[in-house]
Write an enzyme that holds these catalytic residues in place. Structure first.
Site, short mmCIF file in Angstrom:
data_model
loop_
_atom_site.label_atom_id
_atom_site.label_comp_id
_atom_site.label_asym_id
_atom_site.label_seq_id
_atom_site.Cartn_x
_atom_site.Cartn_y
_atom_site.Cartn_z
N ARG A 104 5.99 0.27 23.71
CA ARG A 104 5.78 -0.52 24.76
C ARG A 104 6.77 -0.31 25.98
NH1 ARG A 104 3.40 -2.89 20.97
NH2 ARG A 104 1.32 -3.39 21.06
N HIS A 129 2.29 3.58 24.41
CA HIS A 129 2.32 4.90 23.54
C HIS A 129 1.95 5.73 24.75
CE1 HIS A 129 2.91 3.28 19.83
NE2 HIS A 129 1.61 2.91 19.52
N HIS A 201 2.46 8.81 14.04
CA HIS A 201 1.81 7.43 14.17
C HIS A 201 0.70 7.59 12.94
CE1 HIS A 201 -0.17 3.60 15.15
NE2 HIS A 201 0.92 3.86 16.31
N TYR A 203 -0.98 6.62 9.60
CA TYR A 203 -1.15 5.44 8.87
C TYR A 203 -1.15 5.81 7.27
CZ TYR A 203 -2.91 2.78 12.74
OH TYR A 203 -3.03 2.29 14.23
N GLU A 340 7.16 4.26 12.11
CA GLU A 340 7.34 5.23 13.29
C GLU A 340 8.73 5.14 13.72
OE1 GLU A 340 4.53 3.62 16.24
OE2 GLU A 340 3.95 2.54 14.32
C1 BGC Z 1 2.19 -0.65 17.84
C2 BGC Z 1 1.14 -1.60 17.76
C3 BGC Z 1 -0.17 -0.82 18.17
C4 BGC Z 1 -0.39 0.39 17.38
C5 BGC Z 1 -1.68 0.93 17.70
C6 BGC Z 1 1.82 0.59 16.88
O1 BGC Z 1 2.84 1.47 17.09
O2 BGC Z 1 3.21 -0.98 17.49
O3 BGC Z 1 1.39 -2.63 18.38
O4 BGC Z 1 -1.38 -1.86 18.31
O5 BGC Z 1 0.52 1.20 17.37
O6 BGC Z 1 -2.32 1.68 16.93
#
Ligand code: BGC
Length: 376
Positions: A104, A129, A201, A203, A340
């Site tokens: 952010r 992002h 990013h 998961y 991340e």
């Molecule tokens: C952020 C989360 C966000 C997510 C989105 C992460 O990198 O820290 O706050 O909701 O990304 O998938």
């Protein structure tokens, strides 16, 4: 044996609509098209580990690794086809590279050399992002480097794109090594001073994507401090010690152990969604161990090393079972976690954080390695 395949699907993006031209024909690296084409590339190493990468968003679509008995599973949440990525509700950034600025920027504003810049507010009241069409939603040029078992993705973000200054020429290279590592190398240059913070990013669920939540995974984060946030997830600027708080992962513990503690920071994040200040042991900018995760049942282990000063540990607090993944299973609440590697959130507005401003003539160069093994 190294093996390359680009046979999966080739798609073209036309006027905002995704047209998939399914292709069963094998393509060679030489056939890789222009930036308007979407390609999916598979890399395999000599242990049978494989990854699948696309130039749409520089997304890692799958990571297939063995467990302690040699059984393979895909440990990355995501989809088999590009359309599912573009259609996904709430766009969770599965597997993507986020940029130009990962995480952010407060109220979407920052100032460089006296000039104020405004970014789209896509996560009110902040910019998240890289904005509305960040690097996770653009088509990158793709080049397969067969001799290195690598894929290089390149993208030119134009001056003013998503509000950021400067033409930013950047690349990310994914290399799959025979040590079961995914090496991620980022590179960028600019013609005007601009903030840059690129990260990956993916998961992960080391039990296999879609195999329930990740709360039993044992996590160690090599960090004695973290950057607490306000209720909009913007850092306060302080970097307190983690000791005595649920944020202490200096010794491995289950992700779920303290996650429901009565703690303001956990309330703000809806769980863990914070940046840790990595202990670099005086090796600023060097590749050092950032985190280690063990999934007890499968015995799968992932180690993350990085040249970066921080790591965002986000544990899928916004997943809620609505997204159905590539094997038809629901991605449940906390069904995946992200690690991340990055500079700290909102650095352009935080004078005490390491700078994220890239200047003309400078080179942005960072490396992160995800190494997989088992407990046996
Ligand atoms: C952020 C989360 C966000 C997510 C989105 C992460 O990198 O820290 O706050 O909701 O990304 O998938």
């Amino acid at each position: 044996m190294l093996s390359f395949r680009i046979p999966l699907a080739i798609a073209a993006l036309t006027a905002g609509t995704l047209t998939i031209h399914a292709s069963t024909q094998a393509a060679t690296a030489a056939e890789v098209k222009t930036a308007s084409d979407i390609q999916i590339v598979s890399l395999t190493n000599e242990h049978g580990m494989s990854i699948k990468v696309t130039n749409y968003g520089a997304i890692i679509m799958s990571i297939v690794v063995p467990d302690k008995d040699g059984k393979l599973a895909d440990v990355a949440l995501g989809y088999d086809d590009i359309r599912s990525y573009t259609n996904a509700v709430d766009k969770p950034y599965f597997g993507a590279v986020v940029g130009r600025y990962g995480n952010r920027i407060a109220k979407g504003k920052f100032t460089i050399d006296g000039e104020e810049y405004s970014l789209p507010i896509n996560n009110p009241p902040n910019s998240l992002h890289g904005g509305i069409i960040g690097f996770d939603k653009v088509i990158w040029d793709i080049q397969v480097e067969e001799s290195k078992n690598a894929v290089k993705l390149s993208y030119l973000a134009k001056d003013g794109e998503e509000g950021y200054p400067g033409n930013l020429s950047c690349s990310v290279t994914y290399t799959l090594t025979d040590e079961n590592e995914i090496k991620v190398e980022y590179f960028a240059t600019t013609d005007k001073a601009t903030p840059v913070n690129l990260t990956q990013h993916t998961y992960f669920n080391l039990a296999g994507e879609g195999e329930g939540d990740i709360l039993d995974h044992q996590l160690m984060i090599n960090a004695n401090r973290f950057t607490p946030v306000d209720e909009t997830l913007i850092p306060t600027g302080k970097t307190p010690a983690v000791q005595g708080t649920p944020f202490d992962f200096t010794t491995a513990k289950a992700i779920g152990r303290d996650i429901n503690s009565d703690n303001e920071q956990l309330r703000f994040g809806g769980g863990y969604d914070h940046n840790w200040v990595l202990d670099k042991g005086g090796q600023t900018g060097e590749l050092t161990l950032a985190a280690r995760v063990v999934e007890p049942k499968s015995g799968r282990v992932m180690e993350v090393s990085t040249t970066e000063p921080g790591i965002q540990f986000y544990c899928g607090n916004f997943l809620d079972g609505r997204l159905i993944g590539k094997s038809g299973k629901e991605y449940v609440y906390r069904g995946g976690f992200c690690l991340e590697t990055q500079h700290y959130p909102d650095s352009p507005n935080q004078p005490n954080f390491p700078s994220t401003i890239l200047k003309p003539g400078d080179e942005y160069e960072t490396t992160t390695i995800f190494k997989f093994s088992t407990t046996k």
